[in-house]
Design an enzyme around this catalytic site. Structure first.
Site, short mmCIF file in Angstrom:
data_model
loop_
_atom_site.label_atom_id
_atom_site.label_comp_id
_atom_site.label_asym_id
_atom_site.label_seq_id
_atom_site.Cartn_x
_atom_site.Cartn_y
_atom_site.Cartn_z
N LYS A 148 -6.81 3.54 -3.76
CA LYS A 148 -7.23 3.57 -2.36
C LYS A 148 -7.46 5.01 -1.92
O LYS A 148 -6.67 5.89 -2.24
CB LYS A 148 -6.15 2.88 -1.52
CG LYS A 148 -6.38 2.86 -0.02
CD LYS A 148 -5.25 2.07 0.66
CE LYS A 148 -5.26 2.23 2.17
NZ LYS A 148 -4.14 1.51 2.80
N ASP B 226 0.85 -1.18 0.00
CA ASP B 226 0.00 0.00 0.00
C ASP B 226 0.89 1.24 0.00
O ASP B 226 1.48 1.60 1.02
CB ASP B 226 -0.90 0.01 1.23
CG ASP B 226 -1.99 -1.07 1.20
OD1 ASP B 226 -1.68 -2.21 0.80
OD2 ASP B 226 -3.12 -0.77 1.61
N LYS C 134 -10.19 0.40 -2.98
CA LYS C 134 -10.10 0.14 -1.56
C LYS C 134 -10.53 1.39 -0.79
O LYS C 134 -10.06 2.49 -1.07
CB LYS C 134 -8.69 -0.26 -1.15
CG LYS C 134 -8.53 -0.47 0.37
CD LYS C 134 -7.15 -0.98 0.75
CE LYS C 134 -6.99 -1.01 2.27
NZ LYS C 134 -5.67 -1.53 2.70
#
EC number: 4.1.2.4
Length: 241
Positions: free
Chosen positions: A159, A95, A188
């Site tokens: 995300k 991430d 996400k």
């Protein structure tokens, strides 16, 4: 009757263990909790990645960690080195935070090269990347541009947030990202999804992953609604998502 199975919702959750005040005991308990609830992944502080990988061996829970977290201002060379270390330690999903300053400066060549450096390391090792925008600081045009860049580079997810900015995932942002990211790019949500109903709501938008610290509460409620036995796990966790 519910239109989801337990696995449908459990495998949406990246159990977040990123709060800098979590002790090693807290981290280990959090990993055990994630295994017990059979979530998608544990997203843990980078220094504990290798141990996390060891603890998750034999489970279906993936080890994941962060790159350039939480502010994104590291040099590209450092982000690349972080990615290489994460891969070496067994990380399956990375991430990474975009360089927010460069996004706000519209230096799109830099932003693209920065993201590409991490994706290159990850993909060479067969790993996946989630690109964190930190939407609370961006306008819609910037979010759309990032979706386009991530699509072109083959990122697996876009995300919303780190969970440490001034705001988290909003439905408007999630819809925008789902609309402008490519069909092969997942979305996400991170920050603000704190109960099962909120998780189910973002699922309806098309979200496939959600960063969560209230995993036990959310999935405990799912099991209750689905008529499944409760999972008894005693763990201390306050990740900050």
């Amino acid at each position: 009757m519910a239109d989801y199975t337990y696995q449908d919702v459990a495998k949406m959750i990246d159990h977040s263990l990123l709060n800098p005040t979590l002790s090693v005991a807290d981290l280990e308990a959090g990993i055990e909790l994630a295994i017990a609830y059979d979530v998608a992944s544990v997203c843990i502080m980078p220094y504990h990645m290798k141990r996390c990988t060891e603890m998750l061996a034999g489970s279906t829970v993936k080890p994941s960690t962060t790159i350039g977290f939480p502010h994104g201002g590291n040099t590209t060379a450092i982000k690349r080195a972080e990615a290489e270390q994460a891969v070496a330690d067994g990380c399956q999903e990375l991430d990474m935070v975009v360089n927010i300053s460069k996004v706000l400066s519209s230096d799109w060549d830099y932003v693209q090269a920065d993201i590409a450096a991490v994706i290159e390391v990850a993909h060479a090792a067969g790993r996946k990347v989630k690109v964190i925008f930190e939407n609370c600081y961006l306008n819609d045009d910037q979010k759309i541009k990032l979706c386009e860049i991530c699509t072109a580079l083959g990122a697996e997810w876009v995300k919303t947030s780190t969970g440490y900015g001034t705001g988290g995932a909003t439905h408007d942002d999630l819809k925008l990202m789902r609309k402008h990211a490519g069909d092969d790019v997942q979305v996400k949500a991170a920050g603000g999804v704190r109960d099962l109903d909120a998780l189910l709501a973002v699922r309806e938008i098309g979200v496939t992953r959600c960063g969560a610290s209230r995993t036990a509460e959310m999935l405990g409620e799912a099991r209750k609604r689905l008529g499944l036995p409760a999972i008894d796990v005693t763990a201390t966790n306050s990740s900050g998502y």
